[in-house]
Design a protein around this motif. Sequence first.
Motif, PDB file in Angstrom:
ATOM      1  N   THR A 232     -10.603  11.757  34.357  1.00  0.00           N
ATOM      2  CA  THR A 232     -11.643  11.769  35.394  1.00  0.00           C
ATOM      3  C   THR A 232     -11.587  13.032  36.254  1.00  0.00           C
ATOM      4  O   THR A 232     -12.529  13.307  37.004  1.00  0.00           O
ATOM      5  N   SER A 235     -14.523  15.544  36.676  1.00  0.00           N
ATOM      6  CA  SER A 235     -15.678  15.331  37.552  1.00  0.00           C
ATOM      7  C   SER A 235     -15.331  15.773  38.973  1.00  0.00           C
ATOM      8  O   SER A 235     -14.149  15.855  39.351  1.00  0.00           O
ATOM      9  N   ASP A 237     -15.510  14.385  41.933  1.00  0.00           N
ATOM     10  CA  ASP A 237     -14.745  13.478  42.799  1.00  0.00           C
ATOM     11  C   ASP A 237     -13.678  12.705  42.035  1.00  0.00           C
ATOM     12  O   ASP A 237     -13.131  11.729  42.539  1.00  0.00           O
ATOM     13  N   THR A 239     -13.819  10.657  39.558  1.00  0.00           N
ATOM     14  CA  THR A 239     -14.111   9.240  39.293  1.00  0.00           C
ATOM     15  C   THR A 239     -14.745   9.004  37.930  1.00  0.00           C
ATOM     16  O   THR A 239     -14.784   7.870  37.458  1.00  0.00           O
ATOM     17  N   ILE A 262     -21.340  10.091  38.981  1.00  0.00           N
ATOM     18  CA  ILE A 262     -20.579  10.039  40.235  1.00  0.00           C
ATOM     19  C   ILE A 262     -21.438   9.419  41.340  1.00  0.00           C
ATOM     20  O   ILE A 262     -22.656   9.526  41.343  1.00  0.00           O
ATOM     21  N   ARG A 263     -20.752   8.748  42.243  1.00  0.00           N
ATOM     22  CA  ARG A 263     -21.381   8.060  43.369  1.00  0.00           C
ATOM     23  C   ARG A 263     -22.422   7.034  42.912  1.00  0.00           C
ATOM     24  O   ARG A 263     -23.380   6.740  43.620  1.00  0.00           O
ATOM     25  N   GLY A 264     -22.229   6.518  41.679  1.00  0.00           N
ATOM     26  CA  GLY A 264     -23.106   5.464  41.183  1.00  0.00           C
ATOM     27  C   GLY A 264     -24.504   5.904  40.837  1.00  0.00           C
ATOM     28  O   GLY A 264     -25.401   5.057  40.654  1.00  0.00           O
ATOM     29  N   GLN A 265     -24.722   7.196  40.688  1.00  0.00           N
ATOM     30  CA  GLN A 265     -26.062   7.686  40.354  1.00  0.00           C
ATOM     31  C   GLN A 265     -26.448   7.277  38.932  1.00  0.00           C
ATOM     32  O   GLN A 265     -25.618   7.311  38.018  1.00  0.00           O
ATOM     33  N   GLY A 307     -21.115  16.012  38.200  1.00  0.00           N
ATOM     34  CA  GLY A 307     -21.357  16.678  39.468  1.00  0.00           C
ATOM     35  C   GLY A 307     -20.445  17.823  39.826  1.00  0.00           C
ATOM     36  O   GLY A 307     -20.275  18.140  41.010  1.00  0.00           O
TER      37      GLY A 307
END
Length: 537
Positions: A232, A235, A237, A239, A262-265, A307
């Motif tokens: 991970t 990426s 962040d 994640t 990332i961030r649930g996008q 990202g």
Amino acid sequence: MPSQFTLPLKLVTVHSGPLVLFLWCFLLVVTLCGCAPSGPPNANGPSGEVVEIETIEVIPADGGKAPAGVDTATNVIDDDVSATKQAADKAKADADEAINEAAKTIEPLKNTDADATEKTGAESLPKVDGAAAPDAASSAAPQAAARVATVGDRAQERVALGEPALTAGVPGSGALTLEQVDEWLAHPKNSLVLEPVLPLGLSQGAGQIQGLERNPLTRAKIELGRQLYFDTRLSADSTVSCASCHNPTEGYSAHTKTGVGIRGQLGNRHSPVSFNRILSGAQFWDGRADSLEAQAVGPIANPIEMGFTHEGVVKRLQAIPVYKRQFDAIFGSLTIDGIAQAIAAFERVLVTAPSPYDFNEQLRSFAALDADDIAEDPELSARFAAAQASVAAQPLSADALRGREIFFTAKGNCTACHVGANLADERYHNIGIGMDKPAADLGRFTVTQDALDKGAFKTPTVRNVTLTAPYMHDGSIATLEEVVEWYDKGGHPNPNLSDKIRPLKLTPEEKSDLVAFMKACTGQTPSVAVDRLPTDN
């Protein structure tokens, strides 16, 4: 086997010894090998037509007068026979020497995994005249065997894809340390260039293999790619990894309708599978990446997916000693191109093992052979028995067999797109999915700007399709049953609908049979170490 030809001959004794030898040699050759017309085959005659040659008569030895010229001809024949025999003896000696020299260069197959003790695959079958030879492998687990040879200035090793050792990770457990990686890199076999052998079924597409000229496989490169695929830290962040959207537990895809970054996008397309990519050139649903290498690093810089930036990921990995050591050893330095090549190398060894469909096709290939021919050849007979055993162990159900006939005929029309070893034509088609929306995804058109490509998307494989729901480029269809219904109605009408799409008018039973066949195209993927990753320091 009996000769295909009859040869009525009449022979009486002549005085000349060499002439007798010549004639007897001639008779022996034509009797053992048969005799065929010198012209083209008789197009009107039946296959295997019996051919007779003229009766040969020789002048009797009991005082009968020979025609003029026979004595002279006999002397000429004596000279010709002697010369021919000398030439034949020399040719045989030359051939024997060549065979002996060739034998010195052949090395026996040897196991590439010191821990592997079972031979789980079968070698290639010989081609039989008049029929395609049955496929090479005969087991769901490919044989862990290899042949080492030198090509140019580099050693190469022939290895079966699907071999567990290729994706098992550096030996050991827990986080990877510098000491472990140094020991791994020091082993000569890990830097050998690998010549991949595809498993049964996929092996029919050996000529379709992509990318190895520019990015040859080695165990060290594959292992580095495995680490990157599941890490991970690629990426922004830390994640999301490649495996977040192409998860081995979810058929190397994801069970979400679209990819999640990332961030649930949420992305706008379903995650395509990452197995059998060795047979594929352009990647993504729209083919915007021209290679597996380009695809591998694309998501890193996609703001919705991972990202990050290419510069950022290179800097981060350079600060991790285990990664830096591997990149320096394999590529000379750590670059985004090296990251791309390593991930692509790992993805190229992710292949599907033989499915019930493949075992059934292997057995069907024997149907073109004569039962007596099989019985008379011990090796072929053994392979036939192995094929029968494989089908017995992983049979196609009656409904799957009926579904196969629908799939491969005009009734189902599936092979208009789902063809070849991977059951996908690697082309782009508009089947109407999403074309009823106000702002339809135009697919391949966004890459080519060709109006004919509007709404066209790359054909996905049918292999392991039961593991990769939901379906279509937008994940809009939840089940295989619904997929069949979509095709049965002829897709959604639109100006760019493929001419391959038409209503099928299948019965409920035929639809069920077709689904059963697609489910029978499921084979195992290699076992992979997912959590053996480098330490931070």
